[in-house]
Design an enzyme around this catalytic site. Structure first.
Site, PDB file in Angstrom:
ATOM      1  N   GLN A 155       0.843  -1.199   0.000  1.00  0.00           N
ATOM      2  CA  GLN A 155       0.000   0.000   0.000  1.00  0.00           C
ATOM      3  C   GLN A 155       0.875   1.244   0.000  1.00  0.00           C
ATOM      4  OE1 GLN A 155      -2.809   2.377   3.056  1.00  0.00           O
ATOM      5  NE2 GLN A 155      -3.603   0.341   2.558  1.00  0.00           N
ATOM      6  N   TYR A 158      -0.368   7.327   1.446  1.00  0.00           N
ATOM      7  CA  TYR A 158      -0.037   8.732   1.288  1.00  0.00           C
ATOM      8  C   TYR A 158      -1.096   9.626   1.926  1.00  0.00           C
ATOM      9  CZ  TYR A 158       3.325   7.386  -2.384  1.00  0.00           C
ATOM     10  OH  TYR A 158       4.373   6.848  -3.091  1.00  0.00           O
ATOM     11  N   ILE A 188       4.361  -1.386   3.224  1.00  0.00           N
ATOM     12  CA  ILE A 188       3.862  -0.008   3.244  1.00  0.00           C
ATOM     13  C   ILE A 188       4.944   0.918   2.705  1.00  0.00           C
ATOM     14  CG2 ILE A 188       3.022   1.903   4.662  1.00  0.00           C
ATOM     15  CD1 ILE A 188       2.062  -0.251   6.690  1.00  0.00           C
ATOM     16  N   LYS A 189       4.562   1.718   1.720  1.00  0.00           N
ATOM     17  CA  LYS A 189       5.429   2.783   1.210  1.00  0.00           C
ATOM     18  C   LYS A 189       4.884   4.110   1.731  1.00  0.00           C
ATOM     19  CE  LYS A 189       6.720   5.160  -3.085  1.00  0.00           C
ATOM     20  NZ  LYS A 189       6.284   5.423  -4.478  1.00  0.00           N
ATOM     21  N   THR A 190       5.749   4.912   2.326  1.00  0.00           N
ATOM     22  CA  THR A 190       5.267   6.173   2.867  1.00  0.00           C
ATOM     23  C   THR A 190       6.356   7.234   2.826  1.00  0.00           C
ATOM     24  OG1 THR A 190       3.969   7.143   4.671  1.00  0.00           O
ATOM     25  CG2 THR A 190       5.869   5.799   5.310  1.00  0.00           C
TER      26      THR A 190
END
Length: 277
Positions: A155, A158, A188-190
């Site tokens: 996910q 953002y 998780i990419k943030t």
């Protein structure tokens, strides 16, 4: 007698995650979805042909590439059997009305990713957007199918929208990460919050779900970006997802090698910069 029950989809998810997060549990992912989200203007003239930049990046041994389905099909001769593939199946253009740019649309299906040989699915949720509910509905429909086939879900968590004053604020980023965890993200990419100390708080909120830093806009001084990478790794992140800081640099291969050295070897930025030249 001990009865062993095999949950095939969980085994599949574990196997696929291990192709992205290497034996050290870390990953450098090259993101290349910018042609839709930002348009062709994002690319230097020498990289308008996507095969050229992907050949340079894949040739470094990067751990994974993240592509939209159409681009994955177009460039399969470059990445196939050389790196892991993450298929992003949501996106949006900046051609739409400005008040609708906090909404991601369908750009493919889980079945497309399976057909292409992907190891994971990616989708964006703009937490705090006025369209949050629509993106959550899409996220859960994606996750349901991906779970059935043992595909991990990344996910892109953002925090964006009219109510978000500073999307890099540590409390805002932590909120988005917590929401991603609670919505079942496997990765998780943030956003980077600006310091090792604050990003350590983000990692803590993730409660063991692997955190990957979003590379963000290209930095004028590559050393600044390499220091950011070092900080997030020391904060406990599992790696980075980087695009513009690679393909907009004059030496994209060197940048990937430098990032890989920091992520996987713990190299100092002052030493890793030698790869960039």
């Amino acid at each position: 007698m001990v009865l062993i029950l095999y949950n095939f989809n969980q085994v599949g998810k574990k196997v696929r995650l291990s192709r992205i997060l290497k034996s050290d549990g870390k990953a450098v992912v090259f993101a290349f979805d910018h042609g839709v989200e930002h348009g062709p203007k994002d690319f230097p003239p020498e990289h308008i042909d996507p095969n050229k930049i992907l050949e340079k990046v894949v040739g470094t041994g990067v751990d994974a590439v993240m592509l939209l389905p159409g681009m994955a099909a177009l460039t399969h001769n470059v990445w196939a059997n050389k790196t892991s593939l993450i298929i992003k199946i949501t996106s949006k253009t900046n051609l739409r009305p400005e008040d609708q740019r906090f909404l991601q649309s369908v750009f493919g299906y889980v079945e497309d990713a399976i057909a292409l040989g992907a190891d994971a699915i990616a989708a964006t949720v703009y937490w705090g957007s006025q369209y949050e509910d629509a993106m959550l509905s899409l996220w859960f429909s994606i996750r349901e199918v991906a779970e059935r086939y043992g595909l991990p879900c990344l996910q892109l968590a953002y925090p964006r929208g009219p109510a978000i004053k500073n999307m890099y604020d540590v409390e805002i980023v932590k909120y988005g990460v917590r929401a991603a965890v609670e919505s079942g993200a496997d990765l998780i990419k943030t956003y980077y919050t600006g310091s090792k100390e604050t990003f350590a708080e983000v990692v803590k909120v993730a409660s063991g779900i692997p955190i990957l830093m979003s590379g963000g806009p290209s930095r004028e001084n590559p050393m600044d970006f390499l220091r950011d990478v070092k900080n997030v790794m020391e904060a406990g992140a599992q790696g980075v997802v980087v695009g513009r800081n690679v393909f907009q640099h004059k030496n994209p291969s060197g940048m990937v090698k430098a990032i890989m050295a920091i992520v996987h070897e713990g190299m100092e930025p002052e030493d890793a910069i030698k790869f960039v030249g």
